[in-house]
Design a protein around this motif. Structure first.
Motif, PDB file in Angstrom:
ATOM      1  N   VAL A 138       0.818  -1.209   0.000  1.00  0.00           N
ATOM      2  CA  VAL A 138       0.000   0.000   0.000  1.00  0.00           C
ATOM      3  C   VAL A 138       0.859   1.269   0.000  1.00  0.00           C
ATOM      4  N   GLY A 139       2.001   1.214   0.650  1.00  0.00           N
ATOM      5  CA  GLY A 139       2.863   2.390   0.771  1.00  0.00           C
ATOM      6  C   GLY A 139       3.422   2.881  -0.546  1.00  0.00           C
ATOM      7  N   HIS A 140       3.445   2.001  -1.542  1.00  0.00           N
ATOM      8  CA  HIS A 140       3.983   2.401  -2.847  1.00  0.00           C
ATOM      9  C   HIS A 140       2.888   2.645  -3.881  1.00  0.00           C
ATOM     10  N   MET A 141       1.650   2.713  -3.422  1.00  0.00           N
ATOM     11  CA  MET A 141       0.614   3.238  -4.302  1.00  0.00           C
ATOM     12  C   MET A 141       0.930   4.718  -4.515  1.00  0.00           C
ATOM     13  N   ILE A 142       0.738   5.189  -5.733  1.00  0.00           N
ATOM     14  CA  ILE A 142       1.105   6.563  -6.075  1.00  0.00           C
ATOM     15  C   ILE A 142      -0.002   7.514  -5.615  1.00  0.00           C
ATOM     16  N   ALA A 143       0.367   8.425  -4.705  1.00  0.00           N
ATOM     17  CA  ALA A 143      -0.605   9.395  -4.184  1.00  0.00           C
ATOM     18  C   ALA A 143      -0.564  10.682  -4.998  1.00  0.00           C
ATOM     19  N   VAL A 144       0.612  11.002  -5.522  1.00  0.00           N
ATOM     20  CA  VAL A 144       0.789  12.247  -6.283  1.00  0.00           C
ATOM     21  C   VAL A 144       1.619  11.924  -7.525  1.00  0.00           C
ATOM     22  N   LEU A 145       1.014  12.038  -8.687  1.00  0.00           N
ATOM     23  CA  LEU A 145       1.757  11.805  -9.932  1.00  0.00           C
ATOM     24  C   LEU A 145       2.897  12.814  -9.998  1.00  0.00           C
ATOM     25  N   ASP A 146       4.105  12.309 -10.253  1.00  0.00           N
ATOM     26  CA  ASP A 146       5.296  13.184 -10.281  1.00  0.00           C
ATOM     27  C   ASP A 146       5.526  13.887  -8.951  1.00  0.00           C
ATOM     28  N   GLY A 147       5.225  13.198  -7.868  1.00  0.00           N
ATOM     29  CA  GLY A 147       5.399  13.777  -6.538  1.00  0.00           C
ATOM     30  C   GLY A 147       6.787  13.529  -5.962  1.00  0.00           C
ATOM     31  N   ARG A 148       6.869  13.450  -4.636  1.00  0.00           N
ATOM     32  CA  ARG A 148       8.155  13.311  -3.939  1.00  0.00           C
ATOM     33  C   ARG A 148       8.855  12.007  -4.334  1.00  0.00           C
ATOM     34  N   PRO A 149      10.141  12.091  -4.687  1.00  0.00           N
ATOM     35  CA  PRO A 149      10.874  10.887  -5.072  1.00  0.00           C
ATOM     36  C   PRO A 149      10.948   9.889  -3.916  1.00  0.00           C
ATOM     37  N   CYS A 150      10.878   8.611  -4.260  1.00  0.00           N
ATOM     38  CA  CYS A 150      10.931   7.532  -3.278  1.00  0.00           C
ATOM     39  C   CYS A 150      12.148   6.660  -3.613  1.00  0.00           C
ATOM     40  N   PRO A 151      12.845   6.139  -2.602  1.00  0.00           N
ATOM     41  CA  PRO A 151      13.989   5.259  -2.896  1.00  0.00           C
ATOM     42  C   PRO A 151      13.621   4.059  -3.783  1.00  0.00           C
ATOM     43  N   CYS A 152      12.338   3.720  -3.860  1.00  0.00           N
ATOM     44  CA  CYS A 152      11.921   2.570  -4.677  1.00  0.00           C
ATOM     45  C   CYS A 152      12.046   2.863  -6.167  1.00  0.00           C
ATOM     46  N   GLY A 153      12.243   4.131  -6.517  1.00  0.00           N
ATOM     47  CA  GLY A 153      12.364   4.498  -7.931  1.00  0.00           C
ATOM     48  C   GLY A 153      11.140   5.237  -8.471  1.00  0.00           C
ATOM     49  N   GLN A 154      10.047   5.196  -7.701  1.00  0.00           N
ATOM     50  CA  GLN A 154       8.837   5.904  -8.127  1.00  0.00           C
ATOM     51  C   GLN A 154       8.857   7.343  -7.600  1.00  0.00           C
ATOM     52  N   LYS A 155       7.884   8.091  -8.035  1.00  0.00           N
ATOM     53  CA  LYS A 155       7.642   9.406  -7.466  1.00  0.00           C
ATOM     54  C   LYS A 155       6.237   9.440  -6.886  1.00  0.00           C
ATOM     55  N   GLY A 156       6.104  10.129  -5.748  1.00  0.00           N
ATOM     56  CA  GLY A 156       4.786  10.378  -5.202  1.00  0.00           C
ATOM     57  C   GLY A 156       4.150   9.217  -4.450  1.00  0.00           C
ATOM     58  N   CYS A 157       4.962   8.240  -4.010  1.00  0.00           N
ATOM     59  CA  CYS A 157       4.415   7.119  -3.234  1.00  0.00           C
ATOM     60  C   CYS A 157       3.719   7.636  -1.969  1.00  0.00           C
ATOM     61  N   LEU A 158       2.639   6.960  -1.587  1.00  0.00           N
ATOM     62  CA  LEU A 158       1.907   7.319  -0.369  1.00  0.00           C
ATOM     63  C   LEU A 158       2.829   7.444   0.830  1.00  0.00           C
ATOM     64  N   GLU A 159       3.813   6.541   0.942  1.00  0.00           N
ATOM     65  CA  GLU A 159       4.657   6.566   2.137  1.00  0.00           C
ATOM     66  C   GLU A 159       5.599   7.764   2.161  1.00  0.00           C
ATOM     67  N   ARG A 160       5.696   8.507   1.063  1.00  0.00           N
ATOM     68  CA  ARG A 160       6.496   9.734   1.058  1.00  0.00           C
ATOM     69  C   ARG A 160       5.708  10.918   1.612  1.00  0.00           C
ATOM     70  N   TYR A 161       4.443  10.688   1.961  1.00  0.00           N
ATOM     71  CA  TYR A 161       3.609  11.743   2.534  1.00  0.00           C
ATOM     72  C   TYR A 161       3.066  11.381   3.911  1.00  0.00           C
ATOM     73  N   SER A 162       2.756  10.107   4.105  1.00  0.00           N
ATOM     74  CA  SER A 162       1.937   9.752   5.264  1.00  0.00           C
ATOM     75  C   SER A 162       2.585   8.754   6.219  1.00  0.00           C
ATOM     76  N   SER A 163       3.827   8.358   5.969  1.00  0.00           N
ATOM     77  CA  SER A 163       4.494   7.504   6.955  1.00  0.00           C
ATOM     78  C   SER A 163       5.009   8.384   8.087  1.00  0.00           C
ATOM     79  N   ALA A 164       5.308   7.763   9.225  1.00  0.00           N
ATOM     80  CA  ALA A 164       5.877   8.504  10.359  1.00  0.00           C
ATOM     81  C   ALA A 164       7.149   9.231   9.917  1.00  0.00           C
ATOM     82  N   ASN A 165       8.005   8.536   9.205  1.00  0.00           N
ATOM     83  CA  ASN A 165       9.260   9.165   8.777  1.00  0.00           C
ATOM     84  C   ASN A 165       9.044  10.333   7.834  1.00  0.00           C
TER      85      ASN A 165
END
Lengths: 320, 320
Positions: B164-191
């Motif tokens: 679920v954390g790597h579902m895209i919340a924002v197209l072209d959003g915050r870069p994620c170490p997984c290689g995607q941009k805008g993953c949910l966990e880049r906005y809503s995880s504790a970190n």
């Protein structure tokens, strides 16, 4: 079992399509009659009943149908057999179609959302054959969908699973009649693509379609596809955005459910490679680098038959 | 059957937690030992083997375990019993833990992703009890998840469902170490919540945490929660955005799978009502008006026990 033939029905606002399916799942024969939805619910139940009688007369002794599966535009309850309301069927509010049709025909009836039925049809006999997990997206006026996991249709606890078109693609994005903002179908449905070009032209964007739009011609996604091929910058931008949002939705389905295949159907797939190529490209480009267990993105193969084949296949559970 | 007791193990980078579960699913006793992950794979397999022996000695005659379920940070293959790589377990690349542990202990072993195990634990014994369809989101360093449909864990065709954390919340959003941009966990995880406040302060935003951040203190989501309560505008904005994105993800889960309950676990739920209230508010506000078959949003109840209870419950299929 020769006596396990079934009738599959795809009930639309314009036509009732039906098929007789052998126990093997093979489609033996097809029928299509106008729905005459404007004449009301009772009238349509009568037409369905007449059509079933026609099919029973046409069926050979070895292929007499033992049940009916019917796919109908939702929202509806499969478990309760009730349609809550259907945009193309005026006056169908909380109608108990399953029981009414069952009483009229003497056969058990299974009621299903039309997109779910189409998904299950592709799953058993079309682009999803050989899969255990598959998602269908129908790209038309809106975006419908159906989810099959471990060979079973996912209905959800209130029978409203598979509403892929109302997954939120853009937080606070384009308003949707459903009450949400930023629904996927507001970016990537056939209608949304055409609508966005019209809006862009109204906002002053350059477009090869500008003249037609200004004189009030209706524009559809086929016109936008043609304009893309002819080099229209606005059409190309909006088409690319539609593909990107659709690709992101596929990535989300992949991460959540890890299906083997994601299947596209509906009017928009008439664009052929002009849709599939950029969709696959965006899917690969936007996807993670952690694993490469990506689902295949493919087009549906059953066209208009998917719904009735799926409805019959889903009826098997109840009518066997 | 008194002989159907099982061992459930939750293998983390720091500790190995284990439990002995009766055939009824009741947790009879708990163990916890340091993982000593820095000493390598073979060493940890040895520690697991010793721990299993300890549990076998402690188990009464009527509760001798007949199998082991183990939850491990992924990505991994349940079907093949192999861990492809685990961030907190250095050197664990393509290790056949299932077969190695089974050989060492003489018991059948079932290997599962830790978030999937936690989801199934909550499903059978915690916040998901009484559901047939449930989704768990673990809100910690990242966002993990697990999906249960019709009482079965959804693993997907390559055992990587539930991300679920790597579902895209924002197209072209915050870069994620997984290689995607805008993953949910880049906005809503504790970190991510803490990280975004640090970034905002670096960009000149006003914050009650600015001084601590500038002198290089580490900031966590608990600090951000406190700053919100103290009226920090930046903390409040970022917290609200995290809740909005999480709410949109829940709406997407609702439309796709129509579960009864969405359960939250992980460090972020320590914020209590400060998380749950705005999350529920945003979920109602952003949701459609077509039906009101919304899932309940609730917190997990098993805390640290969810993983080992779930791992044991999932092992039942294989070890019964």
């Amino acid at each position: 079992m020769a006596d396990a033939a079934l009738i599959g029905i795809d009930l639309g606002g314009t036509n009732i399509k039906a098929g007789l399916l052998a126990a093997s799942g093979r489609l033996l024969e097809r029928w299509s009659v106008p729905t005459e939805a404007d004449r009301g619910y009772r009238h349509v139940v009568g037409r369905l009943t007449d059509l079933v009688a026609t099919i029973q007369r046409a069926a050979g002794r070895g292929t007499q149908p033992t049940g009916i599966g019917i796919g109908v535009p939702g929202p509806l309850s499969h478990r309760r057999g009730i349609i809550f309301g259907a945009p193309n069927l005026p006056g169908w509010v909380n109608v108990p179609l399953r029981d009414d049709l069952s009483k009229a025909t003497g056969l058990p009836v299974s009621l299903e959302n039309d997109a779910n039925a189409a998904a299950f049809g592709e799953f058993v006999a079309g682009a999803g054959r050989g899969c255990t997990c598959m998602v269908l997206l129908t790209l038309g006026t809106g975006i419908g969908g159906g989810v099959v996991i471990d060979n079973l249709l996912v209905r959800g606890v209130f029978d409203s699973a598979g509403e892929v078109g109302h997954m939120i693609a853009v937080l606070d994005g384009r308003p949707c009649p459903c009450g949400q903002k930023g629904c996927l179908e507001r970016y990537s449905s056939a209608n949304a693509i055409a609508e966005r070009v019209v809006e862009a032209v109204a906002d002053g964007a350059e477009s090869l379609l500008a003249q037609r739009i200004r004189r009030g011609d209706e524009i559809n996604s086929g016109d936008v596809a043609r304009a893309c091929r002819d080099g229209c910058p606005t059409a190309k931008r909006i088409w690319a955005e539609a593909c990107n949002h659709l690709a992101a939705a596929c990535i989300n389905l992949q991460h959540l459910l890890n299906p083997q295949r994601i299947v596209f159907s509906g009017g928009l797939i008439n664009a052929g490679d002009q849709l599939l190529s950029p969709l696959r490209e965006a899917f690969a480009r936007l996807n993670w680098r952690v694993t490469n267990d990506f689902p295949e993105l493919v087009f549906a193969t059953l066209a208009e038959d998917a719904g009735l084949i799926g409805a019959a296949a889903l009826a098997k559970e109840q009518c066997a």
